[in-house]
Structures are given as C-alpha cells and as structure tokens.
Design a protein around this motif. Structure first.
Motif, PDB file in Angstrom:
ATOM      1  N   LYS A 202       0.832  -1.200   0.000  1.00 39.50           N
ATOM      2  CA  LYS A 202       0.000   0.000   0.000  1.00 39.50           C
ATOM      3  C   LYS A 202       0.869   1.254   0.000  1.00 39.50           C
ATOM      4  N   LEU A 203       1.949   1.223   0.819  1.00 42.37           N
ATOM      5  CA  LEU A 203       2.855   2.361   0.874  1.00 42.37           C
ATOM      6  C   LEU A 203       3.539   2.574  -0.479  1.00 42.37           C
ATOM      7  N   ILE A 204       3.985   1.468  -1.105  1.00 47.10           N
ATOM      8  CA  ILE A 204       4.660   1.557  -2.395  1.00 47.10           C
ATOM      9  C   ILE A 204       3.707   2.071  -3.470  1.00 47.10           C
ATOM     10  N   GLN A 205       2.460   1.578  -3.436  1.00 46.27           N
ATOM     11  CA  GLN A 205       1.481   2.022  -4.426  1.00 46.27           C
ATOM     12  C   GLN A 205       1.227   3.522  -4.314  1.00 46.27           C
ATOM     13  N   GLU A 206       1.162   4.022  -3.071  1.00 41.03           N
ATOM     14  CA  GLU A 206       0.936   5.458  -2.881  1.00 41.03           C
ATOM     15  C   GLU A 206       2.081   6.270  -3.484  1.00 41.03           C
ATOM     16  N   TYR A 207       3.353   5.823  -3.247  1.00 42.23           N
ATOM     17  CA  TYR A 207       4.489   6.552  -3.796  1.00 42.23           C
ATOM     18  C   TYR A 207       4.562   6.431  -5.316  1.00 42.23           C
ATOM     19  N   GLU A 208       4.218   5.277  -5.843  1.00 45.50           N
ATOM     20  CA  GLU A 208       4.248   5.115  -7.295  1.00 45.50           C
ATOM     21  C   GLU A 208       3.260   6.050  -7.978  1.00 45.50           C
ATOM     22  N   GLN A 209       2.080   6.185  -7.368  1.00 44.43           N
ATOM     23  CA  GLN A 209       1.075   7.083  -7.942  1.00 44.43           C
ATOM     24  C   GLN A 209       1.470   8.545  -7.744  1.00 44.43           C
ATOM     25  N   GLN A 210       2.064   8.837  -6.597  1.00 45.71           N
ATOM     26  CA  GLN A 210       2.391  10.230  -6.289  1.00 45.71           C
ATOM     27  C   GLN A 210       3.567  10.731  -7.127  1.00 45.71           C
ATOM     28  N   TYR A 211       4.598   9.873  -7.277  1.00 49.96           N
ATOM     29  CA  TYR A 211       5.814  10.312  -7.963  1.00 49.96           C
ATOM     30  C   TYR A 211       5.985   9.725  -9.365  1.00 49.96           C
ATOM     31  N   GLN A 212       5.014   8.889  -9.772  1.00 46.06           N
ATOM     32  CA  GLN A 212       5.051   8.293 -11.111  1.00 46.06           C
ATOM     33  C   GLN A 212       6.357   7.523 -11.327  1.00 46.06           C
ATOM     34  N   VAL A 213       6.625   6.595 -10.430  1.00 41.72           N
ATOM     35  CA  VAL A 213       7.821   5.771 -10.493  1.00 41.72           C
ATOM     36  C   VAL A 213       7.418   4.311 -10.301  1.00 41.72           C
ATOM     37  N   LYS A 214       8.400   3.419 -10.469  1.00 39.09           N
ATOM     38  CA  LYS A 214       8.223   2.001 -10.209  1.00 39.09           C
ATOM     39  C   LYS A 214       9.184   1.630  -9.097  1.00 39.09           C
ATOM     40  N   ILE A 215       8.653   1.020  -8.014  1.00 40.18           N
ATOM     41  CA  ILE A 215       9.438   0.736  -6.817  1.00 40.18           C
ATOM     42  C   ILE A 215       9.420  -0.765  -6.567  1.00 40.18           C
ATOM     43  N   ARG A 216      10.617  -1.318  -6.270  1.00 37.37           N
ATOM     44  CA  ARG A 216      10.730  -2.728  -5.911  1.00 37.37           C
ATOM     45  C   ARG A 216      11.756  -2.860  -4.782  1.00 37.37           C
ATOM     46  N   LEU A 217      11.532  -3.903  -3.951  1.00 32.94           N
ATOM     47  CA  LEU A 217      12.515  -4.309  -2.959  1.00 32.94           C
ATOM     48  C   LEU A 217      13.010  -5.686  -3.369  1.00 32.94           C
ATOM     49  N   VAL A 218      14.334  -5.810  -3.539  1.00 30.09           N
ATOM     50  CA  VAL A 218      14.905  -7.076  -3.999  1.00 30.09           C
ATOM     51  C   VAL A 218      15.992  -7.506  -3.045  1.00 30.09           C
ATOM     52  N   ASP A 219      16.266  -8.838  -3.035  1.00 32.45           N
ATOM     53  CA  ASP A 219      17.350  -9.327  -2.190  1.00 32.45           C
ATOM     54  C   ASP A 219      18.682  -9.187  -2.917  1.00 32.45           C
ATOM     55  N   LYS A 220      19.727  -9.734  -2.337  1.00 32.62           N
ATOM     56  CA  LYS A 220      21.063  -9.573  -2.903  1.00 32.62           C
ATOM     57  C   LYS A 220      21.200 -10.216  -4.281  1.00 32.62           C
ATOM     58  N   ASN A 221      20.366 -11.241  -4.535  1.00 28.71           N
ATOM     59  CA  ASN A 221      20.434 -11.938  -5.818  1.00 28.71           C
ATOM     60  C   ASN A 221      19.542 -11.312  -6.874  1.00 28.71           C
ATOM     61  N   GLY A 222      18.815 -10.266  -6.491  1.00 28.69           N
ATOM     62  CA  GLY A 222      17.928  -9.618  -7.440  1.00 28.69           C
ATOM     63  C   GLY A 222      16.513 -10.159  -7.426  1.00 28.69           C
ATOM     64  N   LEU A 223      16.224 -11.157  -6.553  1.00 33.69           N
ATOM     65  CA  LEU A 223      14.874 -11.717  -6.487  1.00 33.69           C
ATOM     66  C   LEU A 223      13.936 -10.701  -5.847  1.00 33.69           C
ATOM     67  N   VAL A 224      12.821 -10.425  -6.507  1.00 32.33           N
ATOM     68  CA  VAL A 224      11.864  -9.432  -6.017  1.00 32.33           C
ATOM     69  C   VAL A 224      11.206  -9.949  -4.736  1.00 32.33           C
ATOM     70  N   GLN A 225      11.322  -9.164  -3.653  1.00 33.49           N
ATOM     71  CA  GLN A 225      10.708  -9.536  -2.374  1.00 33.49           C
ATOM     72  C   GLN A 225       9.412  -8.775  -2.124  1.00 33.49           C
ATOM     73  N   VAL A 226       9.356  -7.531  -2.539  1.00 35.60           N
ATOM     74  CA  VAL A 226       8.138  -6.721  -2.359  1.00 35.60           C
ATOM     75  C   VAL A 226       7.900  -5.963  -3.649  1.00 35.60           C
ATOM     76  N   ASP A 227       6.656  -6.033  -4.133  1.00 35.21           N
ATOM     77  CA  ASP A 227       6.275  -5.356  -5.360  1.00 35.21           C
ATOM     78  C   ASP A 227       4.814  -4.958  -5.245  1.00 35.21           C
ATOM     79  N   ALA A 228       4.433  -3.952  -5.984  1.00 37.84           N
ATOM     80  CA  ALA A 228       3.030  -3.538  -5.947  1.00 37.84           C
ATOM     81  C   ALA A 228       2.113  -4.633  -6.477  1.00 37.84           C
TER      82      ALA A 228
END
Length: 717
Positions: A202-228
């Motif tokens: 929910k927090l990421i979605q709010e920032y993506e809409q507000q700033y028109q960006v794409k946000i992801r949290l990934v681990d050291k190997n690049g595996l996506v851990q948190v995504d909208a």
C-alpha cells in the motif's frame, strides 16, 4: 514604576515603525524571488539529482516503517522471560510452557499491532503463535521450513524473509527472524514478528502514484521480495549489474537509453535493495505547478504578515493606553505610603523611591549605609517612647531570619507628631538560594484606623463586662427569688394538709402548687442559663443507677401528663448497662426539659421516652436518649431557629402553653459541654423527636432488663 514608564515610552514610539515594516516586506519579497529562481534552476538539473532525492524520500519512509519490526525482534530475542522459558522447556509441563508463551505473544501482538508474532524452540522445534503450537518445524520433510535451516546456517543474529503467512496462507508476509541464545551463546530458538506485504504494498502504491515511479525491494540476488503486484513476488528477478552502491550509505544511479533513471539504495535493516525507476525527468509543466503554488503561498504569507503587523501596531497602541492608566494607578497606590525605600540587604545599600516631602522620580539613585540611614531617619520621625522598639524592629542583620517563610512583617508606632503609623518590611527579591536579598520599607499613616480600633476594643470590653454583670444579676436574683417561692410552696403544702374535705380550697391550693412549681422551674432555668453563660457550670461525673433515673423522671411528670390526658411510655434496650458513670443531675435535667417540652406541645396522644446504647470500648458506651411526642411539630425554618429562641408556636397555637424557650437552649448547651449535640426530627402537625448520644462510663455491665412495666402511664379518663 519606572519600568512601566519605560515600556510606555517604547509603545508610544510604535507609530514610527512603518519604515521597519516596509524593509521587512521588501526583504521578504526579495527572498521569495530568490527562492523561485532557485526552484527554476533546480528544475533545470538533470534527472539524476531529482531521482536521487525521490529515492531518498522513499528510502526514509520504507526504512522508518521496517526499522521498528527489526528492533522488536531483537528485543524479543534478548527478553529474559523468553530465554528462561526456552531453557527450561524440557523440564516444564507442556501446557504450562504453551500457556506462558501464548500469553506473551498475545500481549506483544496486541500492544504492537503486528500481523504475526512467533517463537520456534530449537529443542522441540515447536512453532508457537498466538493460537498455540502451530506445527513442528522440519526442514528435511517440509521445503516450506527451509527458511529455518537457511537462517541458522547464515550465522546472522537476525534476518528477513518473505513467505506466505503460516496461519493465513492468503497473505505474503515479511518475517523478521532473530536468534534466541543463552548467556553462553547456545542457540535456544528463533523468534520474530511478521508484517504483511499488503502494508508495504500500500505504501509503495501510494508513492508510485504520487511520484510516477516504479518501486521494488529485492534481495542480494535480485529476487523481487516486495512489489506492488503479487505476481512478481519471489518470481521476478532484476539484473543488479552496475546498480549495487559502492557503500551502504551511498546511492547507485544508472541512466538507461530510453531516458529512464534507476536509483538503488541498500536497506540496512532488511539487507535488501530499494530500486526506484523513473521514466524521464521533471518537465516544465511540473515546474509551472510549483511556481504557481509558491506564488499563491507568497500572496498568502504577505496577507498574513500585513494582518499581523496591523494587529501588533493596534495592540501596541492599546498597551500604551493601558501603561498610562497603570502608571496613574500605581501612583495612586503609592500615595498611601509616606515612605517607600528599597533596601539591598546583601550589600547594605538603599534607594529612596518616595520619602517624606519628596515625591517619586525617575532618577532613583542607590546609596550606601542602608542600616544606619534607615535608623537615623526613622528616629527623627518617631516618638521617643517608641524609639527603642523601632530600633529593634529596624535591625536588618536578622531580617532574613524574621522573614523566613513570610512575605512581610509589620509593626505600629507613634511618630513625632503623636500619630499612629504602620511600618512594614516586604520581600521584593530572593537570592537563588532562597535568602532575602531586597526588601521594601513602607511607612503608612494609620492614625484613624488605630483610634477606631481602640474605640471598638473599648466597646467590646464594656460589652463583656456588661454581660458578666447581667449574668451575676440573674444568678443573684434567682437565688433571692427561690427563697420566697419555697416559702409559698411550703405554706401551700400546709393548706393542702389542713383543708380537709373542703374541695374549693383544695382546688385553689393545687393551682397555687402548680403555679409555684412552674415559677420555681423557671427560676432554676434562669439560674442554670446564667451559670452556663458565666462559665461557672461544671460537669461532675458520678456513679448512678439508670433504672432509678428513669423511674424518677416518669414519677415527676406523670401527674402533669395525666392532667392533659396523655401517656408516657418508656422503651429501654434490656441489654443497656444498669450502673453508669456520668453527671446524673445534668442528664436528668436534660431529659426532664425534653419531656416537659413534649407535654407542653402535645394535646392528644403520648410521649415516648427511649433509651439505647452503642458500645464504644470496654468501659464506655454512647448512651442514646430520645423523646418523641405527637404534638404540633415544627416547620423546617422553625427547626433552624429552635436553639436561638422558642418559635414553635403561632399566637393561636401557643394559647395555654407554658414554654419559656430556656429548657431547650439549656439542654443544648449542657450537651455541648458533655461533648454531644441535641438533634431534632419533626413533621409539622404530626409531632417531633428530640434525641442525643452522650458518652458515659460503665461501672458494671449488668443489663438493665425490661423496665417498661414500672413506668407506663395511662391517660386520664
């Protein structure tokens, strides 16, 4: 006073503050211009700086939202309560362990409002949640439990893992795992909390809409851990080549061929990377919006400043007027004193604010020798007969001691003109250590007040003397009157004995006897009242038989009750001690007055005399006495005036009554001398009940028994 004048002069100069206002406004306009120019220059910066700032904002928010769960998990792992339970798990009852851990987790989850709270025991591999033992963790048989093996193998004190919620499989959850070890570092288990990704999403979605960006949290190997989007979690990979920051405190930036910008920042608490991708940079339209917003804010602030300045100037003018009035009022107050001197006790200096023959001025100078100058000046204006006392009072060496805990001390003396004046020391300043530093010496003419007070004291002394003379007169007259009354009653007794069967003479003699006894009772009441007022009445405790007292009371009044067709009944608590110690005569007098009062105001019905008690100690009781009649009763306003004067009857109702009003007043005062109080309950038209409780000593706890048969009086036919 001078401070007030200074403030007033400053306020009067407020009219010349408009140039300052103009300078402030021009400076503000220039600042706003520079600010908007800086915004324009900032908008021309490349998208790298803008993206970095944007990533920093997102990083701060996500970091703040995830830092607390990490700290909570660490705190859980070091909690002595949890460590002790896991250490003793093998020796404790399973249900007891489950109950304690479950209660601990429920409290933690309820107070911190996390989605999941868990504890895993290394010894038993039990997975504890707020619902109890959820399962047995076994990485070899269940791939879903591989997180436990991987976490232990990593050797880290804490770590994060994204997985399906153990209790509710429909939700992805970020688990913060922490090792629980004993004092020697031996592993006892794993504990932690879980936050559903829906919150982060929910927090990421709010920032993506507000700033028109794409946000992801990934681990050291690049595996996506948190995504909208849930479908990318632990399914999609990002190529982190060239995106890893050189250090954990820095940002890594990469500009793509399509003009997009990727900013990467290491999230230390999560051991993940924040990846923010922005398409293009901030355009002119965005700057135009910012410019419009700043212009609107500028106009709003200008309006607020102008309004505030107008209010301040208006307030200054009002304060100027108030300062002038305060000056006048303080000057009027100062006129009460002929001398106002401020004394610095610590440095023995003084300053005359006002003195005899000189009004206060703005030029007040401090002078040395406060003690000597004060005594010298006051000696000149003090009557010689009072100089010794004034000298002692003016000693400022011990003034701090005399003023301890007080704001001021006062004395009165005659001046050299024979007028009374009042001098006082008033504390005006203390040292940081609580010592008196400065005092004001004030001298006030109170000649009229002192002479008026002296006249009032003379009147008061005379009134006391007159009251004593009245009491002495009443006492002497009562003694003088009783002698002829007793003689009349004695002669009347001889007439009754010798009249034989002559009914008319006997009737006359009986009337004389009744009138004589009434007059004698009145004289006795007056004598007792005068003794009480003169302070000569004493309470003399003696041993007495309560049954004899009750019998005497009824026998003395049953003839008077029979004449009115009334009955007197006695209600006695049979457990009441028979032999008591107290002032028998005064108790009998009090009850007699109450009975006489009841008979006088009752035309039809009966009088009930009741005795009871309340145990106070082994040798004391509270003797409870009440007299209840069926007479005319009293109104509430009459009850309030009962002990002041006899107001129970109207003129028509009082016809034939023999009340003097002294009986109740004497009874009330006697009870007050014995530490008690006369109380009354009354209903107008139905009757009254007088009662009191008086402390009496117990000689023997022999019960009084039933005495009603001996004193019941029947009404006259």
């Amino acid at each position: 006073m001078n401070s007030v004048q200074h403030v007033g002069s400053m306020l009067r100069r407020g009219k010349g503050s408009w140039p300052i206002v103009g300078v402030v406004l021009v400076s503000f306009v220039l600042c706003m211009g520079v600010s908007m120019w800086s915004l324009y220059e900032l908008s021309q910066e490349n998208t790298q700086d803008v993206s970095t700032v944007l990533a920093a904002r997102i990083y701060d928010n996500i970091n703040n939202n995830t830092r607390e769960p990490v700290m909570v998990s660490k705190t859980m792992a070091s909690n002595n309560f949890l460590v002790e339970i896991l250490q003793n798990e093998g020796t404790m009852d399973e249900d007891a362990v489950l109950a304690k851990i479950k209660a601990y987790l429920i409290h933690l989850k309820g107070s911190l409002n996390y989605d999941s709270v868990f504890v895993v025991s290394e010894k038993t591999r039990r997975y504890y949640t707020v619902q109890g033992v959820h399962k047995i963790v076994d990485p070899q048989k269940n791939d879903h439990d591989s997180w436990y093996r991987d976490f232990l193998a990593s050797g880290k004190p804490y770590d994060l893992d994204v997985d399906r919620d153990e209790v509710d499989k429909n939700f992805w959850t970020v688990f913060v795992n922490a090792r629980v070890v004993d004092e020697k570092g031996n592993l006892l288990g794993v504990c932690g909390v879980g936050i559903r990704i829906a919150n982060l999403q929910k927090l990421i979605q709010e920032y993506e809409q507000q700033y028109q960006v794409k946000i992801r949290l990934v681990d050291k190997n690049g595996l996506v851990q948190v995504d909208a989007e849930d479908r990318n979690i632990e399914q999609a990979y990002l190529d982190l080549t060239g995106l890893r920051p050189a250090s954990q405190q820095e940002y890594a930036l990469q500009k793509n061929e399509d003009g997009s910008m990727v900013v990467t920042k290491y999230l230390e608490p999560l051991s993940w990377y924040l990846v923010v991708k922005k398409e293009g940079g901030i355009g002119n339209s965005n700057f135009t919006d910012v410019l419009r917003l700043n212009l609107g804010l500028f106009l709003l602030v200008m309006f607020i400043i102008m309004t505030a300045l107008w209010l301040v100037i208006r307030r200054f003018n009002r304060k100027n007027h108030l300062a002038q009035r305060l000056n006048e009022q303080l000057a009027s107050a100062a006129n009460l004193y002929s001398v106002v001197r401020e004394i610095d006790i610590l440095h023995n200096t003084y300053a005359d604010i006002k003195s005899s023959g000189r009004e206060s001025s703005e030029d007040i100078q401090e002078q040395q020798g406060a003690q000597e100058k004060l005594r010298e000046k006051m000696y000149e204006h003090t009557d010689p007969s009072h100089q010794g006392y004034v000298k002692e009072f003016l000693d400022i060496a011990n003034l701090d001691e005399r003023l301890a805990g007080r704001k001021g001390i006062t004395t009165e003396f005659l001046d050299n003109n024979g007028r009374w004046v009042r001098g006082r020391f008033v504390v005006s300043h203390y040292t940081p250590w609580g010592k008196v530093a400065h005092v004001l010496w004030l001298v006030e003419d109170i000649d009229e007040e002192a002479r008026s007070r002296e006249a009032l004291m003379h009147i008061s002394v005379k009134a006391i003397a007159d009251n004593k003379a009245k009491s002495a007169f009443l006492s002497n007259m009562s003694h003088e009157l009783r002698t002829p009354i007793n003689g009349i009653l004695g002669m009347n007794e001889m007439v009754l004995r010798e009249c034989g069967d002559n009914g008319q003479i006997q009737a006359y003699a009986l009337h004389v006897q009744a009138a004589g006894h009434t007059l004698l009772a009145l004289v006795n009441n007056i004598l007792d009242f005068s003794k009480i007022e003169a302070g000569r009445m004493e309470i003399q405790p003696v041993e007495y038989d309560l049954s004899s007292l009750i019998h005497d009371l009824v026998q003395m009044l049953h003839f008077r009750a029979q004449e009115k067709g009334l009955s007197i009944s006695v209600d006695v608590d049979p457990k009441l001690p028979k032999v008591l110690k107290g002032d028998e005569i005064r108790i009998k007098q009090i009850v007699m007055n109450l009975l006489v009062n009841g008979i006088q105001y009752t035309k039809v019905g009966n009088i009930v005399l009741a005795f009871g008690y309340a145990s106070l100690s082994e040798d004391k009781v509270g003797l409870k006495v009440s007299v209840k009649d069926t007479g005319i009763g009293m109104k509430p306003e009459q009850i309030q005036q009962l002990f002041a004067k006899d107001d129970r009857l109207t003129a028509e109702q009082a016809e034939g009554a023999e009340a003097t009003g002294l009986g109740i007043a004497i009874s009330s005062r006697l009870l007050k001398m014995m530490g008690s109080k006369l109380e009354v309950e009354s209903v107008y038209g139905l009757g009254s009940r007088f009662f009191f409780t008086v402390e009496q000593g117990v000689v023997r706890w022999e019960p009084l028994g039933n005495v009603q048969y001996a004193v019941s009086i029947l009404p006259k036919e």
